[in-house]
Design a protein around this motif. Structure first.
Motif, PDB file in Angstrom:
ATOM      1  N   PRO A 198       0.708  -1.136  -0.144  1.00  0.00           N
ATOM      2  CA  PRO A 198       0.011   0.034   0.067  1.00  0.00           C
ATOM      3  C   PRO A 198       0.919   1.252   0.010  1.00  0.00           C
ATOM      4  O   PRO A 198       0.388   2.414  -0.167  1.00  0.00           O
ATOM      5  N   SER A 199       2.220   1.269   0.468  1.00  0.00           N
ATOM      6  CA  SER A 199       2.965   2.204   0.522  1.00  0.00           C
ATOM      7  C   SER A 199       3.511   2.911  -0.729  1.00  0.00           C
ATOM      8  O   SER A 199       3.814   4.218  -0.887  1.00  0.00           O
ATOM      9  N   SER A 200       3.248   2.093  -2.051  1.00  0.00           N
ATOM     10  CA  SER A 200       3.807   2.512  -3.374  1.00  0.00           C
ATOM     11  C   SER A 200       2.434   2.493  -4.397  1.00  0.00           C
ATOM     12  O   SER A 200       1.662   1.826  -4.207  1.00  0.00           O
ATOM     13  N   ALA A 201       2.707   3.311  -5.034  1.00  0.00           N
ATOM     14  CA  ALA A 201       1.643   3.557  -6.065  1.00  0.00           C
ATOM     15  C   ALA A 201       1.477   2.307  -6.682  1.00  0.00           C
ATOM     16  O   ALA A 201       2.359   1.904  -7.548  1.00  0.00           O
ATOM     17  N   PRO A 202       0.359   1.897  -7.158  1.00  0.00           N
ATOM     18  CA  PRO A 202      -0.025   0.913  -8.090  1.00  0.00           C
ATOM     19  C   PRO A 202       0.340   1.038  -9.365  1.00  0.00           C
ATOM     20  O   PRO A 202       0.033   2.175 -10.050  1.00  0.00           O
ATOM     21  N   VAL A 203       1.006  -0.041 -10.094  1.00  0.00           N
ATOM     22  CA  VAL A 203       1.244   0.167 -11.649  1.00  0.00           C
ATOM     23  C   VAL A 203       0.709  -0.721 -12.358  1.00  0.00           C
ATOM     24  O   VAL A 203       0.874  -2.205 -11.726  1.00  0.00           O
ATOM     25  N   PRO A 204      -0.139  -0.675 -13.309  1.00  0.00           N
ATOM     26  CA  PRO A 204      -0.859  -1.693 -13.825  1.00  0.00           C
ATOM     27  C   PRO A 204      -0.101  -2.701 -14.562  1.00  0.00           C
ATOM     28  O   PRO A 204       0.656  -2.564 -15.147  1.00  0.00           O
ATOM     29  N   LEU A 205      -0.582  -3.880 -14.319  1.00  0.00           N
ATOM     30  CA  LEU A 205       0.041  -5.131 -14.818  1.00  0.00           C
ATOM     31  C   LEU A 205      -0.354  -5.422 -16.312  1.00  0.00           C
ATOM     32  O   LEU A 205      -1.587  -5.129 -16.565  1.00  0.00           O
ATOM     33  N   ALA A 206       0.510  -5.632 -17.282  1.00  0.00           N
ATOM     34  CA  ALA A 206       0.267  -5.911 -18.678  1.00  0.00           C
ATOM     35  C   ALA A 206      -0.341  -7.009 -18.750  1.00  0.00           C
ATOM     36  O   ALA A 206      -0.723  -7.893 -18.139  1.00  0.00           O
ATOM     37  N   ASN A 221      -5.988  -5.504 -11.556  1.00  0.00           N
ATOM     38  CA  ASN A 221      -5.465  -4.114 -11.665  1.00  0.00           C
ATOM     39  C   ASN A 221      -6.605  -3.142 -10.987  1.00  0.00           C
ATOM     40  O   ASN A 221      -6.555  -2.341 -10.321  1.00  0.00           O
ATOM     41  N   ALA A 222      -7.954  -3.573 -11.486  1.00  0.00           N
ATOM     42  CA  ALA A 222      -9.281  -2.608 -10.866  1.00  0.00           C
ATOM     43  C   ALA A 222      -8.994  -3.055  -9.289  1.00  0.00           C
ATOM     44  O   ALA A 222      -9.511  -1.877  -8.735  1.00  0.00           O
ATOM     45  N   LEU A 223      -8.893  -4.298  -9.027  1.00  0.00           N
ATOM     46  CA  LEU A 223      -9.003  -4.458  -7.612  1.00  0.00           C
ATOM     47  C   LEU A 223      -7.837  -3.687  -6.666  1.00  0.00           C
ATOM     48  O   LEU A 223      -8.235  -3.114  -5.723  1.00  0.00           O
ATOM     49  N   ARG A 224      -6.748  -3.606  -7.347  1.00  0.00           N
ATOM     50  CA  ARG A 224      -5.862  -2.990  -6.723  1.00  0.00           C
ATOM     51  C   ARG A 224      -5.909  -1.313  -6.639  1.00  0.00           C
ATOM     52  O   ARG A 224      -5.800  -0.800  -5.492  1.00  0.00           O
ATOM     53  N   LEU A 225      -6.386  -0.826  -7.499  1.00  0.00           N
ATOM     54  CA  LEU A 225      -6.898   0.587  -7.765  1.00  0.00           C
ATOM     55  C   LEU A 225      -7.903   0.877  -6.578  1.00  0.00           C
ATOM     56  O   LEU A 225      -7.793   1.863  -5.872  1.00  0.00           O
ATOM     57  N   ARG A 226      -9.027   0.024  -6.372  1.00  0.00           N
ATOM     58  CA  ARG A 226     -10.092   0.184  -5.460  1.00  0.00           C
ATOM     59  C   ARG A 226      -9.408   0.014  -4.038  1.00  0.00           C
ATOM     60  O   ARG A 226      -9.674   0.901  -3.079  1.00  0.00           O
ATOM     61  N   VAL A 227      -8.356  -0.851  -3.784  1.00  0.00           N
ATOM     62  CA  VAL A 227      -7.850  -1.130  -2.381  1.00  0.00           C
ATOM     63  C   VAL A 227      -6.984   0.326  -2.110  1.00  0.00           C
ATOM     64  O   VAL A 227      -7.064   0.856  -1.097  1.00  0.00           O
ATOM     65  N   THR A 228      -6.090   0.523  -3.116  1.00  0.00           N
ATOM     66  CA  THR A 228      -5.496   2.095  -2.888  1.00  0.00           C
ATOM     67  C   THR A 228      -6.389   3.110  -2.548  1.00  0.00           C
ATOM     68  O   THR A 228      -6.201   4.099  -1.710  1.00  0.00           O
ATOM     69  N   ALA A 229      -7.243   3.297  -3.303  1.00  0.00           N
ATOM     70  CA  ALA A 229      -8.427   4.417  -3.190  1.00  0.00           C
ATOM     71  C   ALA A 229      -8.918   4.299  -1.777  1.00  0.00           C
ATOM     72  O   ALA A 229      -9.041   5.152  -0.941  1.00  0.00           O
ATOM     73  N   MET A 230      -9.231   3.157  -1.192  1.00  0.00           N
ATOM     74  CA  MET A 230     -10.045   3.044  -0.005  1.00  0.00           C
ATOM     75  C   MET A 230      -9.083   3.409   1.126  1.00  0.00           C
ATOM     76  O   MET A 230      -9.186   3.984   2.183  1.00  0.00           O
ATOM     77  N   LEU A 231      -7.733   2.975   0.901  1.00  0.00           N
ATOM     78  CA  LEU A 231      -6.667   3.203   2.056  1.00  0.00           C
ATOM     79  C   LEU A 231      -6.363   4.758   2.109  1.00  0.00           C
ATOM     80  O   LEU A 231      -6.363   5.339   3.053  1.00  0.00           O
TER      81      LEU A 231
END
Length: 437
Positions: A198-206, A221-231
């Motif tokens: 969570p401490s680093s910005a998510p980079v979309p996976l190809a 990729n979408a789940l990681r963005l949602r988790v980061t937004a929630m945090l």
């Protein structure tokens, strides 16, 4: 996939081998019995024309009794086939027997070609196994036909082995290559899931691979963005809560000064300070995993010594054995807070603390030891849970709500280390922080 294909090829080759061996056996049986049946029929025809058979000459010889012995290996299949061939040729027989004999059990007579080679080169003929075929006529006379018999099927085995290896190479190698290309996006997805922080910005996976694998990667990729937004939303909410709580506490601290009774005023001030410390611990624990402080190069020995000096300035009995400089890359404020929490616990419950720093090749260990009441062995792990206090072994009047050790463990684990509590010989407790170098 590769194992299943390999197993299928093995089964197919096993069936292929069985069919080849069956056909080869039938061919060899026919090859051995048909010439013998024709030779017997021809010999009997010549005998009917006045050319008698001999006991020691010709392909078909006359024997007084059957030359087969119990030591020879009986071949009933060959005997049945030979009897069928003779019946087709119209040769009447009483009994047919075939056996396989070693060179010591039956000596084959050399052929004309072999005799010529013996006379020319002066070498003895090669000793070979013999297939001895005996036919008893209705009159009781025995006819014997013997021919060489080869049992060496090694060439067939090596041909089948080479064929199997070629099939495996032609089929398995492309399958492995295709499977590897298909599984590569899955391996990358697994690595991205394990390495998510969570401490680093998510980079979309190809999004590579078959359509179903692409769908899984897109969902990740979408789940990681949602988790980061929630945090991120949680951090903003915690900041707002901290601000909203500190404002009335600050106002309350100002109003406390108007209390005339010194004892009541001191107690109120201490209560407000305890509430601020508790609020800081709760917010810090909730924000772990997303620290705002970047890792920097620090001297761990100097950092520990500075924390110890802070307690000495407050009059606490804290000792520290001087250690050599130890350069490490970490978040100094968080590590300082973890060490401070351990020393504070030792001072609260034992009145003193002994701090040492031990440097190894791959790890550095910080030991905070005390001679307090200690913790029961079966509860050493429980104290790391938030809001846990062991009232049977710790004095409730010392304060705190059970967040110090939980926060310290979260800080140390976020740095890639571990914190362990252990009982000391003679009483007391030792808390050890282990950090990778």
């Amino acid at each position: 996939m590769a194992l299943l294909v390999a197993l299928a090829l093995f089964v197919a080759q096993a069936f292929n081998l069985a069919l080849i061996l069956r056909d080869r056996t039938a061919f060899r049986v026919a090859q051995a019995t048909r010439p013998a049946a024709v030779q017997i029929a021809d010999a009997l025809d010549r005998e009917a024309q006045g050319r008698p058979l001999s006991q020691d000459r010709g392909r078909v010889r006359i024997a007084v009794a059957s030359p087969l012995t119990p030591a020879m290996r009986d071949q009933p299949d060959l005997a049945h086939e030979l009897a069928s061939q003779l019946a087709e040729l119209g040769v009447p027989v009483r009994h047919v027997a075939v056996a396989l004999a070693s060179p010591d059990q039956y000596a084959l007579r050399p052929t004309r070609i072999e005799r010529r080679m013996m006379a020319r080169d002066g070498v003895a003929p090669q000793r070979r196994d013999a297939l001895v075929m005996t036919v008893q006529q209705p009159s009781g006379r025995w006819l014997v036909v013997a021919s060489p018999w080869s049992r060496n099927d090694s060439r067939l085995f090596w041909r089948l082995l080479a064929q199997t290896l070629i099939l495996y190479g032609a089929v398995l190698l492309p399958v492995l290559w295709i499977a590897r290309r298909i599984s590569r996006p899955l391996r990358e997805l697994a690595a991205a899931a394990r390495g998510y922080s969570p401490s680093s910005a998510p980079v979309p996976l190809a999004e590579n691979g078959p359509p179903d694998v692409k769908a899984v990667i897109a969902a990740f990729n979408a789940l990681r963005l949602r988790v980061t937004a929630m945090l991120d939303e949680k951090d903003r909410m915690l900041g707002a809560i901290g601000h909203d709580l500190r404002t009335p506490l600050a106002a309350l601290r100002v109003r406390v000064e108007s209390v005339e009774d010194d004892t009541d005023r001191a107690r109120m001030v201490e209560t407000i300070a305890e509430m601020n410390r508790t609020l800081d611990d709760i917010l810090s624990l909730a924000r772990m995993g997303r620290p705002s402080e970047p890792p920097t190069e620090v001297d761990l020995a100097a950092l520990v010594d500075a924390v110890v000096e802070d307690f000495r300035d407050l009059g606490a009995a804290v000792t520290f054995e001087e250690a050599e400089r130890l350069r490490m890359r970490l978040r100094p404020s968080l590590i300082r807070r973890a060490i401070r929490n351990l020393i504070e616990n030792a001072v609260k419950y034992a009145g003193a603390a002994e701090v040492t720093l031990e440097a190894g090749e791959r790890h550095a260990a910080i030991h905070v030891a005390d001679r307090g009441p200690g913790i029961p062995q079966e509860r050493l792990d429980d104290v790391f849970d938030p809001f846990i206090r062991l009232e049977t072994s710790r004095n409730r009047d010392t304060g705190g709500i059970g967040l110090g050790l939980a926060l310290a463990r979260s800080i140390v684990r976020e740095a890639g280390g571990e914190i362990v509590l252990s009982a000391r010989d003679g009483g007391g407790l030792c808390a050890t922080i282990t950090l990778p170098r």
